[in-house]
Motif scaffolding. Structure first.
Motif, PDB file in Angstrom:
ATOM      1  N   GLN A  70       1.502 -40.041  28.724  1.00  0.00           N
ATOM      2  CA  GLN A  70       0.451 -41.038  28.954  1.00  0.00           C
ATOM      3  C   GLN A  70      -0.218 -40.845  30.312  1.00  0.00           C
ATOM      4  N   PRO A  71       0.523 -40.527  31.392  1.00  0.00           N
ATOM      5  CA  PRO A  71      -0.156 -40.311  32.678  1.00  0.00           C
ATOM      6  C   PRO A  71      -1.174 -39.175  32.637  1.00  0.00           C
ATOM      7  N   ARG A  73      -2.959 -38.390  29.955  1.00  0.00           N
ATOM      8  CA  ARG A  73      -4.104 -39.003  29.258  1.00  0.00           C
ATOM      9  C   ARG A  73      -4.880 -39.913  30.209  1.00  0.00           C
ATOM     10  N   TRP A  74      -4.165 -40.709  31.000  1.00  0.00           N
ATOM     11  CA  TRP A  74      -4.849 -41.592  31.959  1.00  0.00           C
ATOM     12  C   TRP A  74      -5.599 -40.785  33.013  1.00  0.00           C
ATOM     13  N   ARG A  77      -8.961 -39.811  31.837  1.00  0.00           N
ATOM     14  CA  ARG A  77      -9.918 -40.928  31.922  1.00  0.00           C
ATOM     15  C   ARG A  77     -10.397 -41.137  33.354  1.00  0.00           C
ATOM     16  N   LEU A  78      -9.460 -41.127  34.314  1.00  0.00           N
ATOM     17  CA  LEU A  78      -9.823 -41.357  35.714  1.00  0.00           C
ATOM     18  C   LEU A  78     -10.715 -40.253  36.259  1.00  0.00           C
ATOM     19  N   ARG A  83     -11.846 -41.120  27.296  1.00  0.00           N
ATOM     20  CA  ARG A  83     -10.928 -42.136  26.781  1.00  0.00           C
ATOM     21  C   ARG A  83     -10.375 -41.690  25.430  1.00  0.00           C
ATOM     22  N   ARG A  87      -2.080 -40.343  23.484  1.00  0.00           N
ATOM     23  CA  ARG A  87      -1.679 -39.014  23.924  1.00  0.00           C
ATOM     24  C   ARG A  87      -1.398 -38.145  22.701  1.00  0.00           C
ATOM     25  N   ARG A 213       3.297 -47.533  27.538  1.00  0.00           N
ATOM     26  CA  ARG A 213       3.070 -47.934  28.926  1.00  0.00           C
ATOM     27  C   ARG A 213       3.448 -46.859  29.937  1.00  0.00           C
TER      28      ARG A 213
END
Length: 267
Positions: A70-71, A73-74, A77-78, A83, A87, A213
């Motif tokens: 997930q990090p 994937r984030w 986005r950042l 978006r 994942r 999360r």
């Protein structure tokens, strides 16, 4: 199906795709008997490339690096405004590719881990996908192979009639193996790490709420603290620092490298 191209995360070229796009690329390559080096990269995989220029060169030459964690994937986005709905988790990708392979009659091969893990993995996947064709199972020797041993391993895979190879040697050994051998095999090779242990039923996965999360690392740490504490205590903060550095410096492209990686021949 989502495919937003390739973008830098810490200098590593991550493909911003979803499960459908990744699975389709693997099956197309398998049916065309075309090499495709694939890895599902979480934080550990990305930071290994950040810290090791030689390994970054390997990763940069692979065909499809999907955002396993997930990090990651984030970070897409950042850094790039992309978006993704989810994942592309290595164990889940393994199941989806197996389902597609079963539907298309493409034989699969599993390389790595221990004999007891492979036996349980085969049993469980056969129950889940009755039409899945197993071309072969080869456990890891947990050491570097000689040139002759590596050639023999590749010959066995080719002779098996396999169309797709799953590799479970752990990061970064599995990425090294995929980088070094995919072209010689002329088929898709997927480095999927802990998927072997998960689907063999020998290692439990984090609850979905923790996975969503980005807390899977904490769950795994509580299960294997002696093996994993260094990875998560040191590498997770390094990943955050690297993404912050990239964000504030405005770096958007993967790092170019002309390093010629040393051949290792893990097995």
């Amino acid at each position: 199906m989502i495919d937003h191209g390739v973008h830098s995360v810490g200098g590593v070229p991550i493909s911003a795709v979803d499960y459908e796009a990744a699975t389709q690329r693997v099956l197309e390559a398998a049916k065309q008997k075309r090499p495709l080096a694939v890895s599902a990269l979480a934080v550990h995989g990305v930071i290994t490339g950040v810290l090791d220029r030689e390994h970054l060169s390997r990763l940069s030459k692979m065909d499809l690096l999907v955002p396993d964690g997930q990090p990651v994937r984030w970070a897409l986005r950042l850094l790039h405004g992309i978006r993704l709905p989810d994942r592309v988790y290595g164990p889940e990708l393994t199941l989806r590719v197996c389902q597609a392979a079963a539907n298309e009659g493409v034989p699969v091969y599993f390389y790595g881990s221990r004999p007891e893990v492979l036996k349980a993995l085969e049993t469980n996947l056969k129950k889940r996908f009755p039409d899945l064709i197993f071309a072969g199972l080869t456990p890891s020797r947990f050491r570097a192979l000689s040139s002759e041993e590596n050639v023999q391993a590749l010959e066995e895979i080719r002779a098996s009639g396999a169309g797709i190879v799953f590799v479970g040697l752990g990061c970064p050994r599995q990425e090294v193996w995929a980088y070094e051998n995919t072209r010689d095999l002329a088929m898709p090779v997927l480095a999927v790490g802990a998927a072997f242990d998960f689907h063999a039923g020998l290692l439990s996965q984090a609850p979905k709420w923790m996975q969503d999360r980005g807390l899977e690392w904490f769950y795994r740490l509580t299960r294997e603290p002696r093996r994993l504490w260094r990875r998560y205590v040191f590498l997770n903060p390094l990943f955050c620092l690297e993404i912050a550095r990239q964000y504030f410096l405005g770096e958007r492209d993967s790092r170019s490298t002309d390093t010629d990686p040393q051949r290792i021949r893990y097995g």
